[in-house]
Design an enzyme around this catalytic site. Structure first.
Site, mmCIF file in Angstrom:
data_model
loop_
_atom_site.group_PDB
_atom_site.id
_atom_site.type_symbol
_atom_site.label_atom_id
_atom_site.label_comp_id
_atom_site.label_asym_id
_atom_site.label_seq_id
_atom_site.Cartn_x
_atom_site.Cartn_y
_atom_site.Cartn_z
ATOM 1 N N HIS A 80 22.271 34.820 -0.213
ATOM 2 C CA HIS A 80 21.552 36.090 -0.206
ATOM 3 C C HIS A 80 21.382 36.630 1.213
ATOM 4 C CE1 HIS A 80 19.543 35.568 -4.407
ATOM 5 N NE2 HIS A 80 20.858 35.581 -4.448
ATOM 6 N N GLU A 82 18.782 37.904 2.711
ATOM 7 C CA GLU A 82 17.579 37.438 3.397
ATOM 8 C C GLU A 82 17.808 36.065 4.008
ATOM 9 O OE1 GLU A 82 16.020 39.128 -0.628
ATOM 10 O OE2 GLU A 82 17.931 38.435 0.204
#
Length: 161
Positions: A80, A82
Site C-alpha cells: 500500500h 501508506e
C-alpha cells in the site's frame, strides 16, 4: 484572480501526482509524508522492488479470484502507498515521527473517481507505530482529517479474541 490552494490541498495534489506511478489495475493511491512543512517521503501502490506488478503480468490475482474489495490483502502483489511512504523514509534514514500523511486514491474501474475511503487496518497499525500523528484523506469534495491516536479503538475492534 485564482485562489491559492491551502497547504492541505497542495500536499493532496502532490499525493495525486504520486499516485500516477501506481501499478494496481483496480485502484491508484499516492501518499506524501510531511514533517515541519517539508515533504520527507512519498509512496504509491506497487509490488516490492524487483517483483512484477499487476500491470506487468496483465491481471489482478485478487480480481481473478473474485475477492471483494477490502479482503484478501495477503493475495495482493502490491504494498500500500501508506506503507511504501514509511518504508521509503526508513530506506533514506529519515524519521517520520510526528509527521502527517496525505492520501489520495482513485478507482480505476470507475472512471478514476476519487475513492472516499479510510486507511485500512494494516496501514493504521504501521502508521501508528511509525509515529504518524494525522492523515489527511482526499474526498470527492474537499478532504477529511483523521488523528492516528483515534485509530487505537479501531485496531482493538478489528482484533477480537
Amino acid at each position: 484572480m485564482e485562489k491559492r490552494p491551502s497547504k492541505d490541498e497542495y500536499y493532496l495534489n502532490i499525493a495525486k501526482a504520486v499516485a500516477q506511478r501506481g501499478t494496481c489495475l483496480r485502484r491508484r493511491y499516492g501518499a506524501v509524508i510531511v514533517k515541519e512543512d517539508q515533504i520527507i517521503s512519498t509512496g504509491y501502490v506497487g509490488s516490492p522492488r524487483g517483483a512484477k506488478n499487476c500491470i506487468d503480468i496483465g491481471f489482478c490475482p485478487r480480481q481473478k479470484m473474485n475477492m471483494p474489495k477490502g479482503f484478501g490483502y495477503e493475495l495482493c502483489r502490491s504494498v500500500h502507498a501508506e506503507m511504501n511512504a514509511v518504508i521509503n523514509a526508513a530506506r533514506a534514514g529519515v524519521s517520520v515521527l510526528g509527521g502527517k500523511l496525505y492520501l489520495y486514491g482513485e478507482d480505476l474501474e470507475n472512471n478514476n473517481k476519487i475513492v472516499d475511503t479510510g486507511v485500512c487496518v494494516l496501514c493504521k497499525r504501521v502508521l501508528i507505530n511509525a509515529g504518524i500523528t494525522e492523515v489527511v484523506i482526499k474526498l470527492p469534495e474537499g478532504y477529511r482529517k483523521e488523528k492516528a491516536s483515534d485509530w487505537i479503538n479501531d485496531v482493538d475492534a478489528e482484533i477480537k479474541v
